[in-house]
Design an enzyme around this catalytic site. Sequence first.
Site, mmCIF file in Angstrom:
data_model
loop_
_atom_site.group_PDB
_atom_site.id
_atom_site.type_symbol
_atom_site.label_atom_id
_atom_site.label_comp_id
_atom_site.label_asym_id
_atom_site.label_seq_id
_atom_site.Cartn_x
_atom_site.Cartn_y
_atom_site.Cartn_z
ATOM 1 N N CYS A 112 38.094 40.472 46.933
ATOM 2 C CA CYS A 112 37.107 39.754 46.217
ATOM 3 C C CYS A 112 37.087 38.176 47.688
ATOM 4 O O CYS A 112 36.500 37.078 48.291
ATOM 5 C CB CYS A 112 38.706 38.454 45.384
ATOM 6 S SG CYS A 112 38.750 39.647 43.474
ATOM 7 N N ASN A 113 37.938 38.378 48.254
ATOM 8 C CA ASN A 113 37.775 37.836 50.055
ATOM 9 C C ASN A 113 37.253 38.506 51.032
ATOM 10 O O ASN A 113 37.129 39.957 50.608
ATOM 11 C CB ASN A 113 38.961 37.444 50.606
ATOM 12 C CG ASN A 113 40.504 36.887 49.718
ATOM 13 O OD1 ASN A 113 40.124 35.762 49.701
ATOM 14 N ND2 ASN A 113 41.432 37.431 49.028
#
Length: 320
Positions: free
Chosen positions: A151-152
């Site tokens: 996600c990051n």
Amino acid sequence: MELTTKNVNTGLNDMLWRMRTSGHKQASRGGDVLRIMEPVLVTYSNPKERVLFNAERDANPYFHLMESLWMLAGRNDVKWVAAFNKRMREFSDDEHHFHGAYGHRWRRHFKTDQLMDLIHLLEHEPNTRRAVLAMWDPRADLDAESNDLPCNTHIYFDIVDGELNMTVCNRSNDIIWGMFGANAVHMSFLQEVIASMLNLRVGLYRQFSNNAHLYLEMGQGRELMAHVPTETYDPYLFDGVRPYPIVADPKTWFYDLENFMEEGDYTEIKNPFFHEIAIPMWDSWFSRKEGRDNGIKDLLKMPDCDWKRACMEWINRRAV
């Protein structure tokens, strides 16, 4: 949307109010969410105040700290980190390894140790604009069928007036479990460790989230939205709680980390963080897990600090 906040405790409360006033309900793969319909930039002025004390959120401080160390060690194995949160197994495709583990991406996936390369680059070129840490790999992720896609995606570092600033870019961010939960701990650990290696102060931590949302049917999402306090209770401000510094001896810290992760010879560990924080928390967790005692005895060995208080409160909530 921009939000400037002191730490994770004030940030969560501020964002819950933003969700309440500006969030739009949408369906998602994981159930109904409230979403901010524009990118969100959160700036922490004191990212070392990373421990979340919100009792209703009931964050697990043991898991947050141990997962942060697991990441910095460059690991992607399920067994070690799942000992502190059995639900982690659900995100592995084969129950043995994680596809998109951040620490493994930082230190091994791209066939280079990005952390050591970054430290070397910033040490020799403090004005560089190329200090970029990558987690997203288009060859591995863009069309992948996996339970664990990063996600990051990228992190940028820059040095300003003797401080290391950090900007984390996130494609999809749940504000309870990610943004003001695990991410705030993982990323501020990373920032503090790199700053210490460079003999710099920790500066601003900026979190850019392209899709910021809150799951209404998962965990405490709906309850937290229903009971947003008008004033934030922040033990760092009101009770004088202090963060414990992670790095004392930069030359030996990563060696000490490996010793801790492998349960090696703890007598060789030089950094007090491991002796005073990580090891007592490890012992406390497994004392509880194995039924020897409630874990309080090991916590009493710790100096007064944010981690000790959070663990004591977490245990006490389970004794009610």
